[in-house]
Write a protein that holds these residues in place. Structure first.
Motif, PDB file in Angstrom:
ATOM      1  N   PRO A  10       0.810  -1.214   0.000  1.00 39.29           N
ATOM      2  CA  PRO A  10       0.000   0.000   0.000  1.00 39.29           C
ATOM      3  C   PRO A  10       0.846   1.268   0.000  1.00 39.29           C
ATOM      4  N   PRO A  11       0.228   2.415  -0.326  1.00 37.49           N
ATOM      5  CA  PRO A  11       0.946   3.690  -0.258  1.00 37.49           C
ATOM      6  C   PRO A  11       1.499   3.894   1.147  1.00 37.49           C
ATOM      7  N   GLY A  16       9.299   2.764  -1.983  1.00 31.88           N
ATOM      8  CA  GLY A  16      10.302   3.641  -2.593  1.00 31.88           C
ATOM      9  C   GLY A  16      11.574   3.712  -1.763  1.00 31.88           C
ATOM     10  N   GLY A  34       5.689   5.870 -10.121  1.00 32.20           N
ATOM     11  CA  GLY A  34       5.295   7.116  -9.460  1.00 32.20           C
ATOM     12  C   GLY A  34       6.348   8.198  -9.681  1.00 32.20           C
ATOM     13  N   LEU A  37       6.396   9.335 -13.325  1.00 34.23           N
ATOM     14  CA  LEU A  37       5.239  10.187 -13.643  1.00 34.23           C
ATOM     15  C   LEU A  37       5.409  11.580 -13.033  1.00 34.23           C
ATOM     16  N   ARG A  38       5.912  11.637 -11.785  1.00 33.16           N
ATOM     17  CA  ARG A  38       6.125  12.957 -11.152  1.00 33.16           C
ATOM     18  C   ARG A  38       7.167  13.765 -11.935  1.00 33.16           C
ATOM     19  N   MET A  55      -3.300  11.899 -10.704  1.00 34.35           N
ATOM     20  CA  MET A  55      -2.451  11.613  -9.540  1.00 34.35           C
ATOM     21  C   MET A  55      -2.907  12.428  -8.329  1.00 34.35           C
ATOM     22  N   GLY A  58      -5.518  10.765  -6.561  1.00 37.52           N
ATOM     23  CA  GLY A  58      -5.159   9.468  -5.973  1.00 37.52           C
ATOM     24  C   GLY A  58      -5.686   8.300  -6.775  1.00 37.52           C
ATOM     25  N   ARG A 133       3.678  15.102   0.454  1.00 39.97           N
ATOM     26  CA  ARG A 133       3.754  15.222  -1.008  1.00 39.97           C
ATOM     27  C   ARG A 133       2.416  15.776  -1.502  1.00 39.97           C
ATOM     28  N   ILE A 177      13.858  -3.280   8.305  1.00 38.90           N
ATOM     29  CA  ILE A 177      13.021  -3.773   7.193  1.00 38.90           C
ATOM     30  C   ILE A 177      13.929  -4.216   6.039  1.00 38.90           C
TER      31      ILE A 177
HETATM   32  P1  AP5 Z   1       7.813   5.565   0.718  1.00 42.79           P
HETATM   33  O1  AP5 Z   1       9.079   4.804   0.691  1.00 42.79           O
HETATM   34  O2  AP5 Z   1       7.619   6.678  -0.243  1.00 42.79           O
HETATM   35  O3  AP5 Z   1       6.585   4.550   0.594  1.00 42.79           O
HETATM   36  P2  AP5 Z   1       5.857   4.008  -0.677  1.00 42.79           P
HETATM   37  O4  AP5 Z   1       5.339   2.665  -0.330  1.00 42.79           O
HETATM   38  O5  AP5 Z   1       6.757   4.119  -1.864  1.00 42.79           O
HETATM   39  O6  AP5 Z   1       4.667   5.069  -0.717  1.00 42.79           O
HETATM   40  P3  AP5 Z   1       4.160   6.054  -1.821  1.00 42.79           P
HETATM   41  O7  AP5 Z   1       3.165   6.955  -1.188  1.00 42.79           O
HETATM   42  O8  AP5 Z   1       5.291   6.718  -2.531  1.00 42.79           O
HETATM   43  O9  AP5 Z   1       3.486   4.994  -2.741  1.00 42.79           O
HETATM   44  P4  AP5 Z   1       2.325   5.143  -3.667  1.00 42.79           P
HETATM   45  O10 AP5 Z   1       2.188   3.732  -4.092  1.00 42.79           O
HETATM   46  O11 AP5 Z   1       1.099   5.789  -3.181  1.00 42.79           O
HETATM   47  O12 AP5 Z   1       2.916   6.222  -4.678  1.00 42.79           O
HETATM   48  P5  AP5 Z   1       3.513   6.113  -6.142  1.00 42.79           P
HETATM   49  O13 AP5 Z   1       4.552   7.122  -6.227  1.00 42.79           O
HETATM   50  O14 AP5 Z   1       3.795   4.709  -6.537  1.00 42.79           O
HETATM   51  O15 AP5 Z   1       7.578   6.069   2.208  1.00 42.79           O
HETATM   52  C1  AP5 Z   1       6.508   6.910   2.548  1.00 42.79           C
HETATM   53  C2  AP5 Z   1       6.972   7.877   3.671  1.00 42.79           C
HETATM   54  O16 AP5 Z   1       7.303   7.098   4.826  1.00 42.79           O
HETATM   55  C3  AP5 Z   1       8.253   8.647   3.304  1.00 42.79           C
HETATM   56  O17 AP5 Z   1       8.177   9.918   3.853  1.00 42.79           O
HETATM   57  C4  AP5 Z   1       9.377   7.833   3.966  1.00 42.79           C
HETATM   58  O18 AP5 Z   1      10.481   8.615   4.302  1.00 42.79           O
HETATM   59  C5  AP5 Z   1       8.658   7.293   5.207  1.00 42.79           C
HETATM   60  N1  AP5 Z   1       9.187   5.978   5.624  1.00 42.79           N
HETATM   61  C6  AP5 Z   1       9.543   4.945   4.832  1.00 42.79           C
HETATM   62  N2  AP5 Z   1       9.941   3.889   5.568  1.00 42.79           N
HETATM   63  C7  AP5 Z   1       9.816   4.280   6.861  1.00 42.79           C
HETATM   64  C8  AP5 Z   1      10.071   3.635   8.113  1.00 42.79           C
HETATM   65  N3  AP5 Z   1      10.523   2.371   8.180  1.00 42.79           N
HETATM   66  N4  AP5 Z   1       9.811   4.304   9.243  1.00 42.79           N
HETATM   67  C9  AP5 Z   1       9.333   5.580   9.206  1.00 42.79           C
HETATM   68  N5  AP5 Z   1       9.083   6.250   8.057  1.00 42.79           N
HETATM   69  C10 AP5 Z   1       9.325   5.610   6.905  1.00 42.79           C
HETATM   70  O19 AP5 Z   1       2.218   6.550  -7.004  1.00 42.79           O
HETATM   71  C11 AP5 Z   1       1.693   7.866  -6.937  1.00 42.79           C
HETATM   72  C12 AP5 Z   1       0.604   8.012  -7.982  1.00 42.79           C
HETATM   73  O20 AP5 Z   1       1.151   7.826  -9.302  1.00 42.79           O
HETATM   74  C13 AP5 Z   1      -0.540   6.995  -7.905  1.00 42.79           C
HETATM   75  O21 AP5 Z   1      -1.533   7.378  -6.979  1.00 42.79           O
HETATM   76  C14 AP5 Z   1      -1.041   6.987  -9.357  1.00 42.79           C
HETATM   77  O22 AP5 Z   1      -1.826   8.110  -9.627  1.00 42.79           O
HETATM   78  C15 AP5 Z   1       0.251   7.115 -10.142  1.00 42.79           C
HETATM   79  N6  AP5 Z   1       0.847   5.808 -10.490  1.00 42.79           N
HETATM   80  C16 AP5 Z   1       2.047   5.324 -10.053  1.00 42.79           C
HETATM   81  N7  AP5 Z   1       2.270   4.112 -10.559  1.00 42.79           N
HETATM   82  C17 AP5 Z   1       1.192   3.807 -11.320  1.00 42.79           C
HETATM   83  C18 AP5 Z   1       0.830   2.669 -12.091  1.00 42.79           C
HETATM   84  N8  AP5 Z   1       1.628   1.600 -12.172  1.00 42.79           N
HETATM   85  N9  AP5 Z   1      -0.374   2.696 -12.745  1.00 42.79           N
HETATM   86  C19 AP5 Z   1      -1.177   3.774 -12.692  1.00 42.79           C
HETATM   87  N10 AP5 Z   1      -0.894   4.883 -11.957  1.00 42.79           N
HETATM   88  C20 AP5 Z   1       0.282   4.893 -11.286  1.00 42.79           C
END
Ligand code: AP5
Length: 186
Positions: A10-11, A16, A34, A37-38, A55, A58, A133, A177
């Motif tokens: 999950p997000p 990342g 992600g 795309l950004r 995006m 969400g 973000r 982790i």
């Molecule tokens: P992070 O590492 O960024 O977590 P993540 O799982 O990558 O979360 P995201 O929110 O980036 O994932 P997402 O799936 O929603 O976004 P994506 O960019 O893929 O960590 C999150 C936070 O927690 C950070 O601040 C980090 O520092 C902190 N953290 C990490 N580990 C920690 C720990 N152990 N302890 C404490 N803090 C910690 O997608 C964004 C958008 O792009 C989507 O909504 C969609 O619109 C589009 N998109 C992307 N991919 C696709 C696709 N394949 N198809 C269609 N649309 C897409």
């Protein structure tokens, strides 16, 4: 050592964060749809303009658009003779997973492991709210979680049935982790 990996979760689960470190340490191509795309949004490209509003809500950007991005990156890497990659945030639904399978068959490659990062919603929400973000406000985060449950979570069973899925507890410090993930790869 496994070289073709996929991170699912999950997000906010830390895909990342973990992917970046692992890819750097093992010289893998880190392909985050992600992030790509950004970058398009920031550059103001036609693709970015199409993706931006989706995006911000969400929701998922169109499969065709995302697939074109992934195809070009994986084809380029194969042409350059590389083969190790870590897909982060892709595939996001069954259609993308099936398209990926077809693409990899064309390239003569296979996924070696799918790592599922598992974390409670309350912790996800906290992590994302403190990041801030553009798509990290509470209403959009809740919607991203719904989209994950409806469209992405079915991939858990899909990859389980292929014998590729390994779950990891994504709570605690980043290093702990990372060690749990690394233990699955060798
Ligand atoms: P992070 O590492 O960024 O977590 P993540 O799982 O990558 O979360 P995201 O929110 O980036 O994932 P997402 O799936 O929603 O976004 P994506 O960019 O893929 O960590 C999150 C936070 O927690 C950070 O601040 C980090 O520092 C902190 N953290 C990490 N580990 C920690 C720990 N152990 N302890 C404490 N803090 C910690 O997608 C964004 C958008 O792009 C989507 O909504 C969609 O619109 C589009 N998109 C992307 N991919 C696709 C696709 N394949 N198809 C269609 N649309 C897409």
């Amino acid at each position: 050592m496994k070289q073709r990996l996929l991170f699912l979760g999950p997000p906010g689960a830390g895909k990342g964060t973990q992917a970046e470190q692992l890819a750097k340490g093992r010289q893998l191509l880190h392909l985050s749809t992600g992030d790509l795309l950004r970058a398009e949004v920031k550059a103001g490209s036609a693709l970015g303009q199409q993706a931006e509003a989706v995006m911000a809500r969400g929701e998922l950007v169109s499969d065709a658009l995302v697939l074109a991005i992934v195809r070009s990156r994986l084809e380029r890497q194969a042409e350059e003779g590389g083969s190790g990659w870590l897909l982060d945030g892709f595939p996001r639904n069954l259609a993308q997973a099936e398209a990926l399978e077809r693409l990899l068959a064309e390239l003569g490659q296979q996924i070696e492991i799918v790592v599922l990062l598992e974390l409670d919603d309350s912790v996800l929400l906290q992590r994302l709210l403190s990041r801030g973000r553009a798509d990290d406000n509470e209403a959009v985060i809740r919607h991203r979680l719904e989209v994950y449950r409806e469209q992405t979570a079915p991939l858990i069973r899909y990859y389980q049935e292929k014998g590729l899925l390994e779950g990891v507890d994504a709570s605690g410090p980043v290093e702990a982790i990372a060690a749990r993930i690394t233990a699955l790869l060798d």
